[in-house]
Design a protein around this motif. Structure first.
Motif, PDB file in Angstrom:
ATOM      1  N   THR A  46      55.579  40.786  53.090  1.00 38.02           N
ATOM      2  CA  THR A  46      55.766  41.826  52.081  1.00 38.02           C
ATOM      3  C   THR A  46      56.422  41.252  50.831  1.00 38.02           C
ATOM      4  O   THR A  46      56.020  41.573  49.708  1.00 38.02           O
ATOM      5  N   LEU A  47      57.408  40.396  51.007  1.00 33.78           N
ATOM      6  CA  LEU A  47      58.063  39.776  49.855  1.00 33.78           C
ATOM      7  C   LEU A  47      57.097  38.869  49.092  1.00 33.78           C
ATOM      8  O   LEU A  47      57.072  38.881  47.857  1.00 33.78           O
ATOM      9  N   TYR A  48      56.303  38.080  49.811  1.00 30.62           N
ATOM     10  CA  TYR A  48      55.311  37.221  49.153  1.00 30.62           C
ATOM     11  C   TYR A  48      54.286  38.044  48.378  1.00 30.62           C
ATOM     12  O   TYR A  48      53.964  37.740  47.225  1.00 30.62           O
ATOM     13  N   ILE A  49      53.775  39.095  48.993  1.00 26.69           N
ATOM     14  CA  ILE A  49      52.743  39.911  48.348  1.00 26.69           C
ATOM     15  C   ILE A  49      53.312  40.659  47.146  1.00 26.69           C
ATOM     16  O   ILE A  49      52.690  40.699  46.077  1.00 26.69           O
ATOM     17  N   ALA A  50      54.495  41.247  47.302  1.00 25.73           N
ATOM     18  CA  ALA A  50      55.120  41.959  46.183  1.00 25.73           C
ATOM     19  C   ALA A  50      55.417  41.006  45.027  1.00 25.73           C
ATOM     20  O   ALA A  50      55.216  41.356  43.852  1.00 25.73           O
ATOM     21  N   GLY A  51      55.861  39.802  45.348  1.00 27.43           N
ATOM     22  CA  GLY A  51      56.117  38.811  44.306  1.00 27.43           C
ATOM     23  C   GLY A  51      54.850  38.425  43.574  1.00 27.43           C
ATOM     24  O   GLY A  51      54.830  38.325  42.344  1.00 27.43           O
ATOM     25  N   ALA A  52      53.772  38.235  44.305  1.00 28.20           N
ATOM     26  CA  ALA A  52      52.502  37.858  43.676  1.00 28.20           C
ATOM     27  C   ALA A  52      51.973  38.982  42.794  1.00 28.20           C
ATOM     28  O   ALA A  52      51.505  38.738  41.671  1.00 28.20           O
ATOM     29  N   VAL A  53      52.062  40.214  43.271  1.00 26.46           N
ATOM     30  CA  VAL A  53      51.583  41.357  42.482  1.00 26.46           C
ATOM     31  C   VAL A  53      52.401  41.502  41.198  1.00 26.46           C
ATOM     32  O   VAL A  53      51.842  41.696  40.109  1.00 26.46           O
ATOM     33  N   CYS A  54      53.710  41.380  41.302  1.00 26.43           N
ATOM     34  CA  CYS A  54      54.563  41.472  40.113  1.00 26.43           C
ATOM     35  C   CYS A  54      54.246  40.367  39.108  1.00 26.43           C
ATOM     36  O   CYS A  54      54.167  40.620  37.907  1.00 26.43           O
ATOM     37  N   MET A  55      54.048  39.160  39.602  1.00 27.32           N
ATOM     38  CA  MET A  55      53.745  38.057  38.695  1.00 27.32           C
ATOM     39  C   MET A  55      52.400  38.254  38.004  1.00 27.32           C
ATOM     40  O   MET A  55      52.275  38.014  36.805  1.00 27.32           O
ATOM     41  N   VAL A  56      51.400  38.704  38.728  1.00 27.97           N
ATOM     42  CA  VAL A  56      50.083  38.922  38.121  1.00 27.97           C
ATOM     43  C   VAL A  56      50.158  40.039  37.076  1.00 27.97           C
ATOM     44  O   VAL A  56      49.643  39.890  35.958  1.00 27.97           O
ATOM     45  N   LEU A  57      50.807  41.145  37.411  1.00 22.81           N
ATOM     46  CA  LEU A  57      50.940  42.231  36.445  1.00 22.81           C
ATOM     47  C   LEU A  57      51.742  41.795  35.226  1.00 22.81           C
ATOM     48  O   LEU A  57      51.421  42.167  34.089  1.00 22.81           O
ATOM     49  N   GLY A  58      52.767  41.009  35.449  1.00 23.58           N
ATOM     50  CA  GLY A  58      53.561  40.501  34.328  1.00 23.58           C
ATOM     51  C   GLY A  58      52.767  39.569  33.430  1.00 23.58           C
ATOM     52  O   GLY A  58      52.850  39.644  32.204  1.00 23.58           O
ATOM     53  N   LEU A  59      51.960  38.702  34.024  1.00 26.64           N
ATOM     54  CA  LEU A  59      51.119  37.803  33.223  1.00 26.64           C
ATOM     55  C   LEU A  59      50.081  38.573  32.432  1.00 26.64           C
ATOM     56  O   LEU A  59      49.797  38.239  31.280  1.00 26.64           O
ATOM     57  N   VAL A  60      49.527  39.601  33.039  1.00 26.78           N
ATOM     58  CA  VAL A  60      48.568  40.445  32.304  1.00 26.78           C
ATOM     59  C   VAL A  60      49.265  41.106  31.124  1.00 26.78           C
ATOM     60  O   VAL A  60      48.722  41.156  30.015  1.00 26.78           O
ATOM     61  N   GLY A  61      50.477  41.600  31.338  1.00 28.79           N
ATOM     62  CA  GLY A  61      51.231  42.215  30.258  1.00 28.79           C
ATOM     63  C   GLY A  61      51.586  41.228  29.161  1.00 28.79           C
ATOM     64  O   GLY A  61      51.573  41.580  27.983  1.00 28.79           O
ATOM     65  N   LEU A  62      51.875  39.996  29.536  1.00 29.25           N
ATOM     66  CA  LEU A  62      52.221  38.988  28.525  1.00 29.25           C
ATOM     67  C   LEU A  62      50.998  38.524  27.739  1.00 29.25           C
ATOM     68  O   LEU A  62      51.100  38.238  26.539  1.00 29.25           O
ATOM     69  N   LEU A  63      49.859  38.450  28.382  1.00 26.90           N
ATOM     70  CA  LEU A  63      48.666  37.925  27.718  1.00 26.90           C
ATOM     71  C   LEU A  63      47.865  38.983  26.965  1.00 26.90           C
ATOM     72  O   LEU A  63      46.973  38.643  26.211  1.00 26.90           O
ATOM     73  N   ARG A  64      48.196  40.246  27.174  1.00 22.52           N
ATOM     74  CA  ARG A  64      47.510  41.340  26.474  1.00 22.52           C
ATOM     75  C   ARG A  64      47.916  41.333  25.001  1.00 22.52           C
ATOM     76  O   ARG A  64      49.054  41.063  24.673  1.00 22.52           O
ATOM     77  N   LYS A  65      46.968  41.641  24.140  1.00 22.51           N
ATOM     78  CA  LYS A  65      47.253  41.630  22.695  1.00 22.51           C
ATOM     79  C   LYS A  65      48.093  42.767  22.264  1.00 22.51           C
ATOM     80  O   LYS A  65      48.238  43.786  22.475  1.00 22.51           O
TER      81      LYS A  65
END
Length: 65
Positions: A46-65
């Protein structure tokens, strides 16, 4: 700017959760259990999956214009 800050917070939180999952998996009891059963326990996963989901969503937020 608000979206970029939220993205950065999510990336940092995701990295923290993934690190916490790694620390959980390295305890003596969980290492022995993983060796005997061949799988990680649900809390660690659960910790691994939650960490991966947060990182992916954060990267999408950072790379969005």
């Amino acid at each position: 700017m608000k979206g970029k800050l939220l993205g950065l917070v999510l990336v940092v939180a995701g990295a923290g959760l993934a690190f916490w999952g790694y620390q959980e998996s390295q305890t003596f009891n969980k290492t022995i259990a993983a060796e005997l059963t061949g799988e990680l326990d649900s809390r660690t996963m659960t910790l691994y999956i939650a960490g991966a989901v947060c990182m992916v969503l954060g990267l999408v937020g950072l790379l969005r214009k």
